[in-house]
Write an enzyme that holds these catalytic residues in place. Structure first.
Site, mmCIF file in Angstrom:
data_model
loop_
_atom_site.group_PDB
_atom_site.id
_atom_site.type_symbol
_atom_site.label_atom_id
_atom_site.label_comp_id
_atom_site.label_asym_id
_atom_site.label_seq_id
_atom_site.Cartn_x
_atom_site.Cartn_y
_atom_site.Cartn_z
ATOM 1 N N THR A 188 0.923 -1.139 -0.162
ATOM 2 C CA THR A 188 0.011 -0.030 -0.156
ATOM 3 C C THR A 188 0.759 1.354 0.002
ATOM 4 O O THR A 188 1.806 1.183 0.571
ATOM 5 C CB THR A 188 -0.890 -0.136 1.084
ATOM 6 N N THR A 239 -0.199 0.745 6.626
ATOM 7 C CA THR A 239 -0.022 -0.131 5.633
ATOM 8 C C THR A 239 0.275 -1.514 6.318
ATOM 9 O O THR A 239 0.932 -1.286 7.571
ATOM 10 C CB THR A 239 1.355 0.101 4.577
HETATM 11 N N1 ASP Z 1 -3.427 -2.492 4.184
HETATM 12 C C1 ASP Z 1 -3.761 -3.178 2.770
HETATM 13 C C2 ASP Z 1 -4.993 -4.016 2.791
HETATM 14 O O1 ASP Z 1 -5.086 -4.869 3.821
HETATM 15 C C3 ASP Z 1 -2.314 -3.867 2.313
HETATM 16 C C4 ASP Z 1 -1.232 -3.169 2.348
HETATM 17 O O2 ASP Z 1 -0.662 -2.350 3.167
HETATM 18 O O3 ASP Z 1 -0.454 -3.461 1.530
HETATM 19 O O4 ASP Z 1 -5.352 -4.142 1.665
#
Ligand code: ASP
Length: 326
Positions: A188, A239
């Site tokens: 993310t 993230t």
């Molecule tokens: N937080 C994001 C999700 O769960 C994934 C990420 O941070 O890469 O969709």
């Protein structure tokens, strides 16, 4: 499996003095078990470049007196355009081989927020989220309805080929072969900013997690989970393993620690990340408080991240090494 790595930015005394008219911006490009082998180290320069481009895009806006909201939108859009990061162009695949993106922006002035979930087509999902915030009566639009709204608002769309990358496709094949393995890396992207008027904003965008179920929505577009901004306290972009960030209300919990417990930003952000890690949910956040203090803690082996302050150099880092100045 994930080592806890404290990562408040080192020269905190300088940061503490950043008040009044000072602006500040921090970005992340995901967290996780980022390997340190030779091949990864040679890619590291490209990640630093990508983070620097995003920080420079936001810095230019803030230095010209622009808003925190514009700065985070442009910083996130810059990362969405970079195929290295899991958002926009570089989004990962669901287990059905589709791509479904989530994004969010929040304005700390009045807690206005806009988000999209499960979209495929808008070049910059963060701009779609911004359109929802500014041009609809709603906060969160999903799927087909979100796309119809975006088309009606003139949001730029791209052909499917723009979003396809062989590297992401191979990641999906590996995830399908080893469905029980821990997601290797969260990708993310996000940004938080304080502008020269003291206003705060946060933006976050993601393709989600490789091999996720179609229809799954993570923390990114959920206000208070992956994204939050409130001028009275702080702005946060997360993230990590989204289900945990949702269940713990991670971004709002950070602001609540400032508001109700009088905690400092670095203490609050670190405590929330530690609490999630103890529950089994790894990841990190970037956060800025109303005085311009920045915190970038994570519980994974690394987090692509960087920051820049009014009149200062751009700093980026991946692991627990000292920040690399521009
Ligand atoms: N937080 C994001 C999700 O769960 C994934 C990420 O941070 O890469 O969709």
């Amino acid at each position: 499996m994930f080592g806890a790595v404290p990562c408040i930015i080192p020269e905190m005394s300088q940061v503490e003095r950043l008040t009044g008219t000072g602006f500040a911006l921090a970005v992340h490009g995901g967290a996780g078990t980022i390997p340190r082998d030779q091949a990864s180290l040679s890619c590291a320069a490209s990640y630093h470049d990508g983070l620097r481009r995003a920080l420079a895009a936001g810095y230019d806006i803030l230095a010209a007196g622009g808003s925190a909201l514009d700065a985070v939108t442009e910083a996130v859009a810059t990362l969405e355009d970079d195929p290295l990061f899991n958002a926009g162009r570089g989004s990962v695949f669901t287990h059905a081989g589709t791509q479904e993106m989530d994004a969010c922006v929040m304005d700390g002035i009045n807690r206005r927020a806009g988000a999209v979930a499960g979209v495929f087509g808008p070049r910059n999902p963060v701009r779609a989220a911004r359109a929802v915030m500014e041009r609809s009566r709603h906060v969160l639009l999903i799927g087909a309805g979100a796309l119809a709204f975006c088309r009606g608002q003139g949001v730029t769309f791209c052909e499917p080929g723009y979003f396809h990358s062989e590297a992401r496709w191979r990641e999906l094949q590996r995830a399908l072969e080893h469905p029980d393995s821990e997601p290797p890396q969260y990708g993310t992207v996000g940004a938080v900013a304080r502008d020269c008027r003291g206003n705060l904003a946060a933006g976050t965008s993601t393709g989600g997690m490789t091999g996720k179920a179609p229809g799954r929505v993570g923390d990114t577009p959920i206000i208070g989970a992956g994204t939050y901004a409130d001028n009275a306290t702080c702005a946060v972009s997360a993230t990590g393993h989204g289900e945990f960030f949702i269940r713990h209300g991670a971004a709002f919990a950070t602001t609540a620690r400032l508001r109700y417990a009088g905690q400092s930003l670095d203490l609050a952000a670190r405590a929330v990340i530690d609490e999630l890690a103890a529950a089994g949910g790894s990841g990190g956040v970037v956060a800025v408080d109303r005085t311009g203090v920045l915190a970038l803690p994570f519980s994974t082996a690394g987090m692509y991240r960087g920051y820049v302050r009014d009149g200062g150099a751009i700093h980026t880092a991946i692991y627990d090494e000292p920040y690399r100045p521009e």
